[in-house]
Design an enzyme around this catalytic site. Structure first.
Site, PDB file in Angstrom:
ATOM      1  N   ASP A  37       1.957  -0.420  11.604  1.00 58.75           N
ATOM      2  CA  ASP A  37       2.145  -1.665  12.671  1.00 58.75           C
ATOM      3  C   ASP A  37       3.666  -3.044  12.183  1.00 58.75           C
ATOM      4  O   ASP A  37       3.443  -4.193  12.492  1.00 58.75           O
ATOM      5  CB  ASP A  37       0.992  -3.068  11.574  1.00 58.75           C
ATOM      6  N   GLY A  59       5.408  -1.802   3.514  1.00 56.89           N
ATOM      7  CA  GLY A  59       4.423  -2.726   5.305  1.00 56.89           C
ATOM      8  C   GLY A  59       4.899  -3.833   5.693  1.00 56.89           C
ATOM      9  O   GLY A  59       6.253  -4.213   5.066  1.00 56.89           O
ATOM     10  N   ASP A  60       4.691  -4.461   6.301  1.00 59.21           N
ATOM     11  CA  ASP A  60       5.095  -6.074   6.569  1.00 59.21           C
ATOM     12  C   ASP A  60       4.882  -7.388   5.864  1.00 59.21           C
ATOM     13  O   ASP A  60       5.727  -7.517   5.493  1.00 59.21           O
ATOM     14  CB  ASP A  60       4.207  -6.730   7.912  1.00 59.21           C
ATOM     15  N   THR A  86       4.642   2.549   5.895  1.00 59.32           N
ATOM     16  CA  THR A  86       2.822   1.516   6.180  1.00 59.32           C
ATOM     17  C   THR A  86       1.948   2.958   7.418  1.00 59.32           C
ATOM     18  O   THR A  86       2.795   3.136   8.320  1.00 59.32           O
ATOM     19  CB  THR A  86       2.455   0.668   6.416  1.00 59.32           C
ATOM     20  N   ARG A 138      -5.326  -2.129   8.657  1.00 60.23           N
ATOM     21  CA  ARG A 138      -5.676  -3.643   8.936  1.00 60.23           C
ATOM     22  C   ARG A 138      -5.482  -4.573  10.599  1.00 60.23           C
ATOM     23  O   ARG A 138      -6.566  -4.062  11.063  1.00 60.23           O
ATOM     24  CB  ARG A 138      -4.220  -4.012   8.846  1.00 60.23           C
ATOM     25  N   GLY A 181       1.027  -1.059  -0.012  1.00 62.36           N
ATOM     26  CA  GLY A 181       0.325  -0.005  -0.161  1.00 62.36           C
ATOM     27  C   GLY A 181       1.079   1.089   0.062  1.00 62.36           C
ATOM     28  O   GLY A 181       2.141   1.463   0.904  1.00 62.36           O
ATOM     29  N   LYS A 240     -24.360  14.349  27.003  1.00 61.89           N
ATOM     30  CA  LYS A 240     -23.517  15.140  25.594  1.00 61.89           C
ATOM     31  C   LYS A 240     -24.944  14.513  24.249  1.00 61.89           C
ATOM     32  O   LYS A 240     -25.885  13.794  24.233  1.00 61.89           O
ATOM     33  CB  LYS A 240     -22.652  14.201  25.132  1.00 61.89           C
ATOM     34  N   ASN A 241     -24.883  15.806  23.193  1.00 64.64           N
ATOM     35  CA  ASN A 241     -26.547  15.478  22.445  1.00 64.64           C
ATOM     36  C   ASN A 241     -25.952  15.015  20.797  1.00 64.64           C
ATOM     37  O   ASN A 241     -25.946  14.976  20.024  1.00 64.64           O
ATOM     38  CB  ASN A 241     -26.497  16.486  22.257  1.00 64.64           C
ATOM     39  N   ASP A 291      -0.489   1.949   8.478  1.00 66.50           N
ATOM     40  CA  ASP A 291      -1.079   1.082   9.649  1.00 66.50           C
ATOM     41  C   ASP A 291      -0.131   1.304  10.647  1.00 66.50           C
ATOM     42  O   ASP A 291      -0.546   1.024  12.151  1.00 66.50           O
ATOM     43  CB  ASP A 291      -1.041  -0.133   9.356  1.00 66.50           C
ATOM     44  N   ARG A 300       0.661  -5.320  -5.331  1.00 66.45           N
ATOM     45  CA  ARG A 300       0.701  -5.825  -5.211  1.00 66.45           C
ATOM     46  C   ARG A 300       1.615  -7.122  -6.148  1.00 66.45           C
ATOM     47  O   ARG A 300       0.578  -6.952  -7.419  1.00 66.45           O
ATOM     48  CB  ARG A 300      -0.570  -6.623  -4.366  1.00 66.45           C
TER      49      ARG A 300
HETATM   50  P1  ATP Z   1       0.659  -2.531   3.810  1.00 64.94           P
HETATM   51  O1  ATP Z   1       0.845  -3.095   4.817  1.00 64.94           O
HETATM   52  O2  ATP Z   1       0.368  -0.545   3.663  1.00 64.94           O
HETATM   53  O3  ATP Z   1      -0.564  -2.777   3.173  1.00 64.94           O
HETATM   54  P2  ATP Z   1       2.670  -4.142   2.200  1.00 64.94           P
HETATM   55  O4  ATP Z   1       3.747  -4.745   2.008  1.00 64.94           O
HETATM   56  O5  ATP Z   1       2.086  -5.139   4.083  1.00 64.94           O
HETATM   57  O6  ATP Z   1       2.147  -2.982   2.276  1.00 64.94           O
HETATM   58  P3  ATP Z   1       1.481  -6.376   1.264  1.00 64.94           P
HETATM   59  O7  ATP Z   1       0.356  -6.450  -0.336  1.00 64.94           O
HETATM   60  O8  ATP Z   1       1.278  -7.450   1.973  1.00 64.94           O
HETATM   61  O9  ATP Z   1       1.730  -5.137   1.532  1.00 64.94           O
HETATM   62  O10 ATP Z   1       2.575  -7.250   0.154  1.00 64.94           O
HETATM   63  C1  ATP Z   1       3.557  -6.422  -1.207  1.00 64.94           C
HETATM   64  C2  ATP Z   1       4.137  -7.418  -1.305  1.00 64.94           C
HETATM   65  O11 ATP Z   1       4.976  -8.144  -0.844  1.00 64.94           O
HETATM   66  C3  ATP Z   1       3.572  -8.229  -2.302  1.00 64.94           C
HETATM   67  O12 ATP Z   1       1.913  -8.174  -3.150  1.00 64.94           O
HETATM   68  C4  ATP Z   1       3.923  -9.530  -2.328  1.00 64.94           C
HETATM   69  O13 ATP Z   1       4.774  -9.055  -3.660  1.00 64.94           O
HETATM   70  C5  ATP Z   1       5.242  -9.310  -1.140  1.00 64.94           C
HETATM   71  N1  ATP Z   1       5.398 -10.510  -0.147  1.00 64.94           N
HETATM   72  C6  ATP Z   1       4.185 -10.185   0.508  1.00 64.94           C
HETATM   73  N2  ATP Z   1       4.349 -11.385   1.127  1.00 64.94           N
HETATM   74  C7  ATP Z   1       5.222 -12.588   0.768  1.00 64.94           C
HETATM   75  C8  ATP Z   1       5.372 -13.540   1.190  1.00 64.94           C
HETATM   76  N3  ATP Z   1       5.186 -14.288   1.690  1.00 64.94           N
HETATM   77  N4  ATP Z   1       6.728 -14.031   0.308  1.00 64.94           N
HETATM   78  C9  ATP Z   1       7.178 -13.030  -0.836  1.00 64.94           C
HETATM   79  N5  ATP Z   1       6.652 -11.904  -0.659  1.00 64.94           N
HETATM   80  C10 ATP Z   1       6.089 -11.614  -0.476  1.00 64.94           C
END
Ligand code: ATP
Length: 323
Positions: free
Chosen positions: A130, A102-103, A126, A172, A11, A214-215, A128, A72
Site C-alpha cells: 500500500d 510500512g506507512d 509490508t 489493511r 508489521g 459451478k459446484n 500490503d 510498534r
Molecule cells: P504495516 O503496514 O506492515 O503494519 P507500519 O509501518 O505501517 O507497518 P505501524 O504500526 O503503523 O506499522 O507503524 C510502525 C511504527 O511507526 C509505530 O509503532 C510508531 O512507532 C511509528 N509511527 C507510526 N505513525 C507515526 C506518527 N504519526 N508519528 C511518529 N511515529 C509514528
C-alpha cells in the site's frame, strides 16, 4: 556520514532480512560503519543497538521475519519520545538511518527527519503493497504466493463438498492481495476496499448469480473494515440463501511468514543497495521505490499518501475470467 543505523518497524514482512543484509553489506562495501537497532523505534529509545559486520547478516537472506525484531512504539509518536531517540543517535554516533517498514514507519521517519534535520532513507517493507511510488513492496510477492497455495488447498475441499467459501486475506485498506490472489487462484470474485464506495460488491456478486453452473465458489475478501470482512459478508449471504453451504476461512498470520520468494529477495537486495546509493548522493527523506524496473527516490510524503490506485485492468480481467 560515517555510521549508518538500520531498523525494521511495524508489521514484519518476508524479505526484511534480505533488505537488512543488503543495506549492511552495501554500506560496508562503501566504507561506512553499520549499527543494528533492535525492535524498531523502540530500540532508539531503549538504546538496544549493536555494531553490525558482514557476518551479522550471513545466512539470513532466505529467512522470513526480521533478525532485528520489530515493534510498534507509541512513545515515538510523541515529541518527548523522539527527543530521546535523537539523543540516542547522537550518543551512538549514528549519522543516518535506513528504516524498513510500512506507512506508519515512514510517517514516523518523515516527522523525525524534519524535526531534527536528520538524514533518513526508507525501504517499503509490508505485505500490503500500500505504498505509492513502487510497483510492489518487500513481502508482498511472498504473501501473495502463500495466499495462492492456501486457496488452492481450500478449493479442493470446496469442490468436494460443493461449498461457497469466503476467504479473508490481509492488506489493511488495500485490495492488492485479494485481487491478485483471486486472479492467481481462479477465484470467482475479490471484494476489495477500493471500489466499496462505488458498488455493493456482494450485491453484484449475488445479482450475477455467483454460483452459475459451478459446484463450488471461492471469494477473496480484503480484511478492511470498509469491506466488512469475510465473516460479515458470509452471514449476509447465508441469511438470504439458506440453501448454500457457506464457509469462512481467515488466513491470518500465515500470510506474513515463510521464506521470501525470489522476487522479494531480489527486490529487497536491490532496494537495500539503492538506499546506500541514495545516502551517498545526499538524498534524504525518500523511500526507495522500483517502478517499471527502475530505481526511484520517492519523497516520504508522496509514498505515504495512501491512494495507490488499484489497476482497473486487473478488476476487469477477474470479471471476464470468472464467468
Ligand atoms: P504495516 O503496514 O506492515 O503494519 P507500519 O509501518 O505501517 O507497518 P505501524 O504500526 O503503523 O506499522 O507503524 C510502525 C511504527 O511507526 C509505530 O509503532 C510508531 O512507532 C511509528 N509511527 C507510526 N505513525 C507515526 C506518527 N504519526 N508519528 C511518529 N511515529 C509514528
Amino acid at each position: 556520514i560515517k555510521c549508518i543505523g538500520i531498523l525494521t518497524s511495524g508489521g514484519d514482512a518476508p524479505g526484511m532480512n534480505a533488505a537488512i543484509r543488503a543495506v549492511t553489506r552495501a554500506a560496508i562495501y562503501n566504507g561506512f560503519e553499520v549499527k543494528g537497532i533492535y525492535r524498531g523505534y523502540k530500540g532508539l529509545i531503549t538504546g538496544e543497538i549493536a555494531p553490525f559486520k558482514t557476518q551479522n547478516v550471513s545466512n539470513i537472506i532466505q529467512q522470513g521475519g526480521t533478525i532485528l525484531k520489530t515493534a510498534r512504539c507509541q512513545e515515538f509518536k510523541t515529541a518527548e519520545g523522539r527527543k530521546i531517540a535523537y539523543d540516542t543517535l547522537v550518543k551512538e554516533n549514528i549519522d543516518a538511518l535506513v528504516v524498513i517498514g510500512g506507512d506508519g514507519t515512514l510517517t514516523g521517519a518523515r516527522i523525525f527527519a524534519t524535526e531534527y534535520n536528520y538524514p533518513i532513507v526508507g525501504l517499503p517493507g509490508t505485505i500490503d503493497n500500500d505504498l505509492y511510488g513502487t510497483d510492489t513492496t518487500i513481502g508482498y510477492d511472498t504473501a501473495l504466493n502463500t495466499i495462492m497455495e492456501a486457496v488452492d488447498k481450500i478449493r479442493d475441499t470446496a469442490t468436494s463438498h460443493e461449498r461457497l467459501f469466503f476467504i479473508e486475506v490481509m492488506g489493511r485498506d488495500a485490495g492488492f492481495l485479494a485481487l491478485n490472489g483471486a486472479i492467481a487462484t481462479g477465484a470467482e470474485a475479490a471484494i476489495i476496499p477500493e471500489i466499496s464506495t462505488e458498488v455493493d460488491q456482494l450485491e453484484e456478486l449475488i445479482k450475477n448469480g455467483f454460483r452459475k453452473s459451478k459446484n463450488s465458489s471461492i471469494v477473496l475478501v480484503a480484511e478492511s473494515p470498509i469491506t466488512g470482512g469475510a465473516m460479515h459478508l458470509a452471514e449476509r449471504v447465508q441469511k438470504e440463501y439458506p440453501q448454500y453451504d457457506v464457509r469462512v476461512t481467515i488466513l491470518g498470520h500465515i500470510q506474513r511468514g515463510g521464506s521470501p520468494t525470489a522476487h522479494d529477495r531480489i527486490l529487497a537486495s536491490r532496494m537495500g543497495a539503492a538506499a546506500i546509493d541514495a545516502l551517498l548522493e545526499d538524498q534524504r527523506n525518500v523511500m526507495i521505490g522500483i517502478r517499471n524496473n527502475e530505481i526511484e527516490y520517492v519523497p516520504f510524503n508522496k509514498a505515504i499518501k495512501n491512494d495507490k490506485p488499484i489497476d482497473r485492468e486487473l478488476l476487469n480481467t477477474l470479471r471476464k475470467l470468472s464467468i
